[in-house]
Motif scaffolding. Sequence first.
Motif, PDB file in Angstrom:
ATOM      1  N   ALA A  97     -69.705 -35.429 -18.763  1.00 34.00           N
ATOM      2  CA  ALA A  97     -69.489 -35.119 -17.357  1.00 34.00           C
ATOM      3  C   ALA A  97     -68.687 -36.222 -16.679  1.00 34.00           C
ATOM      4  O   ALA A  97     -68.679 -37.377 -17.117  1.00 34.00           O
ATOM      5  CB  ALA A  97     -70.828 -34.942 -16.632  1.00 34.00           C
ATOM      6  N   VAL A 132     -68.047 -37.564 -12.558  1.00 30.34           N
ATOM      7  CA  VAL A 132     -68.498 -37.465 -11.174  1.00 30.34           C
ATOM      8  C   VAL A 132     -67.504 -38.202 -10.285  1.00 30.34           C
ATOM      9  O   VAL A 132     -67.030 -39.284 -10.631  1.00 30.34           O
ATOM     10  CB  VAL A 132     -69.906 -38.072 -10.994  1.00 30.34           C
ATOM     11  CG1 VAL A 132     -70.220 -38.296  -9.517  1.00 30.34           C
ATOM     12  CG2 VAL A 132     -70.959 -37.177 -11.626  1.00 30.34           C
ATOM     13  N   TYR A 136     -60.216 -32.988 -10.633  1.00 31.54           N
ATOM     14  CA  TYR A 136     -60.943 -31.878 -11.246  1.00 31.54           C
ATOM     15  C   TYR A 136     -60.074 -31.135 -12.254  1.00 31.54           C
ATOM     16  O   TYR A 136     -60.576 -30.649 -13.277  1.00 31.54           O
ATOM     17  CB  TYR A 136     -61.484 -30.925 -10.174  1.00 31.54           C
ATOM     18  CG  TYR A 136     -60.469 -29.997  -9.559  1.00 31.54           C
ATOM     19  CD1 TYR A 136     -60.295 -28.710 -10.056  1.00 31.54           C
ATOM     20  CD2 TYR A 136     -59.693 -30.406  -8.481  1.00 31.54           C
ATOM     21  CE1 TYR A 136     -59.355 -27.851  -9.486  1.00 31.54           C
ATOM     22  CE2 TYR A 136     -58.765 -29.559  -7.906  1.00 31.54           C
ATOM     23  CZ  TYR A 136     -58.594 -28.282  -8.414  1.00 31.54           C
ATOM     24  OH  TYR A 136     -57.667 -27.451  -7.860  1.00 31.54           O
ATOM     25  N   HIS A 179     -67.999 -32.984 -11.387  1.00 34.20           N
ATOM     26  CA  HIS A 179     -68.948 -32.862 -10.289  1.00 34.20           C
ATOM     27  C   HIS A 179     -68.395 -33.588  -9.071  1.00 34.20           C
ATOM     28  O   HIS A 179     -68.188 -34.803  -9.108  1.00 34.20           O
ATOM     29  CB  HIS A 179     -70.299 -33.451 -10.676  1.00 34.20           C
ATOM     30  CG  HIS A 179     -70.913 -32.810 -11.892  1.00 34.20           C
ATOM     31  ND1 HIS A 179     -71.741 -31.721 -11.821  1.00 34.20           N
ATOM     32  CD2 HIS A 179     -70.798 -33.117 -13.211  1.00 34.20           C
ATOM     33  CE1 HIS A 179     -72.134 -31.369 -13.032  1.00 34.20           C
ATOM     34  NE2 HIS A 179     -71.569 -32.207 -13.899  1.00 34.20           N
ATOM     35  N   HIS A 180     -68.166 -32.832  -7.997  1.00 35.84           N
ATOM     36  CA  HIS A 180     -67.648 -33.410  -6.765  1.00 35.84           C
ATOM     37  C   HIS A 180     -68.797 -33.632  -5.796  1.00 35.84           C
ATOM     38  O   HIS A 180     -69.370 -32.676  -5.268  1.00 35.84           O
ATOM     39  CB  HIS A 180     -66.608 -32.476  -6.141  1.00 35.84           C
ATOM     40  CG  HIS A 180     -66.077 -32.960  -4.832  1.00 35.84           C
ATOM     41  ND1 HIS A 180     -65.850 -32.121  -3.757  1.00 35.84           N
ATOM     42  CD2 HIS A 180     -65.739 -34.215  -4.416  1.00 35.84           C
ATOM     43  CE1 HIS A 180     -65.390 -32.825  -2.748  1.00 35.84           C
ATOM     44  NE2 HIS A 180     -65.308 -34.094  -3.109  1.00 35.84           N
ATOM     45  N   PHE A 181     -69.158 -34.898  -5.598  1.00 38.35           N
ATOM     46  CA  PHE A 181     -70.231 -35.265  -4.668  1.00 38.35           C
ATOM     47  C   PHE A 181     -69.619 -36.084  -3.539  1.00 38.35           C
ATOM     48  O   PHE A 181     -69.531 -37.317  -3.620  1.00 38.35           O
ATOM     49  CB  PHE A 181     -71.314 -36.076  -5.384  1.00 38.35           C
ATOM     50  CG  PHE A 181     -71.985 -35.345  -6.524  1.00 38.35           C
ATOM     51  CD1 PHE A 181     -72.129 -33.966  -6.508  1.00 38.35           C
ATOM     52  CD2 PHE A 181     -72.464 -36.048  -7.618  1.00 38.35           C
ATOM     53  CE1 PHE A 181     -72.750 -33.296  -7.560  1.00 38.35           C
ATOM     54  CE2 PHE A 181     -73.095 -35.400  -8.667  1.00 38.35           C
ATOM     55  CZ  PHE A 181     -73.230 -34.017  -8.636  1.00 38.35           C
ATOM     56  N   LYS A 188     -78.035 -36.817  -6.726  1.00 39.07           N
ATOM     57  CA  LYS A 188     -77.254 -35.876  -7.534  1.00 39.07           C
ATOM     58  C   LYS A 188     -76.707 -36.562  -8.786  1.00 39.07           C
ATOM     59  O   LYS A 188     -76.670 -35.966  -9.859  1.00 39.07           O
ATOM     60  CB  LYS A 188     -76.115 -35.303  -6.695  1.00 39.07           C
ATOM     61  CG  LYS A 188     -76.577 -34.418  -5.547  1.00 39.07           C
ATOM     62  CD  LYS A 188     -75.391 -33.926  -4.724  1.00 39.07           C
ATOM     63  CE  LYS A 188     -75.844 -33.066  -3.559  1.00 39.07           C
ATOM     64  NZ  LYS A 188     -74.694 -32.609  -2.732  1.00 39.07           N
ATOM     65  N   VAL A 224     -77.392 -35.617 -12.829  1.00 37.34           N
ATOM     66  CA  VAL A 224     -76.380 -35.472 -13.877  1.00 37.34           C
ATOM     67  C   VAL A 224     -76.715 -36.372 -15.066  1.00 37.34           C
ATOM     68  O   VAL A 224     -76.592 -35.966 -16.232  1.00 37.34           O
ATOM     69  CB  VAL A 224     -74.973 -35.804 -13.331  1.00 37.34           C
ATOM     70  CG1 VAL A 224     -73.949 -35.816 -14.457  1.00 37.34           C
ATOM     71  CG2 VAL A 224     -74.568 -34.805 -12.259  1.00 37.34           C
TER      72      VAL A 224
END
Length: 288
Positions: free
Chosen positions: A120, A122, A129, A140-142, A158, A162
């Motif tokens: 993954a 982040v 992306y 993963h867009h936080f 979050k 992950v």
Amino acid sequence: MSSKKRFILKLSCPDRAGIVHAVTAYLLEQGGNILTSAQHGDEDHQRFFMRIEFECAAGAEQAALCQSFAPLAERLQMDWELVDSQAKTRVLLLVSKLGHCLNDLLFRVQTGHLPIEIPAIVSNHRDFYQLAASHNIPFHHFPLLNASEEQKQGQERKIREVIEENQIDLVVLARYMQILSPELCRDLAGRAINIHHSFLPSFKGAKPYHQAHQRGVKLIGATAHYVTSDLDEGPIIEQEVARIDHSLAPEQLVAIGRDTECVTLARAIQWHAEHRVLMNGNRTVVFR
């Protein structure tokens, strides 16, 4: 194909006579054949460090070896780890808006030059992306829309999810421009690596290349270190430098430095993944 299984044993303990003999005798009793061995004695702290890669018969199990080694480790007051050398380290990459280190690491993994898995990526931005998708890696867009403590805590929750869901072994801050909380730094102690765009301990904090330009230095560098709650103070794993001169503007230093950052971070990750790095207080012992 070899019918044997390979393992890596790394350890540190108070220095005393007979440690190498005791460890190698144990491996002989287990039918182990030593492939590589490295050791270091720290005279300042009277501490001994060792890394051994060995092979055993195909039926050897990591859990059984750990169980049988534990009494010796306890007697010699060891901090130790015994791992399957074929198991790849699972790495979570954190990135913001600068993607040179991310792109370099993805390429090295894709071409087989970096022995890790990346389950993954982040980011607090969406910029990469599509790059992640081109490598079939979940992105993963936080976002962090403001700097409120509540939002930062929510974002870190979050990230923790992950880490847990993907059974992450190592977190890499590949130019992730956010400061991790002291709690997350503590929980990731020895399992999070940051790349700082400076030859630490010089030029900490923001815009180190501009600081270097103002001081007129002739060398700039990059530092890969373990993350701690003390910003840019964690144990150093690897450093690299590039020679510069008075004719270069700060923006040119930034461009030169990016190549140095990529190389430095990749080496540090590889040495960690190959279990070559041992902690020695606020320093490291690296068996290259």
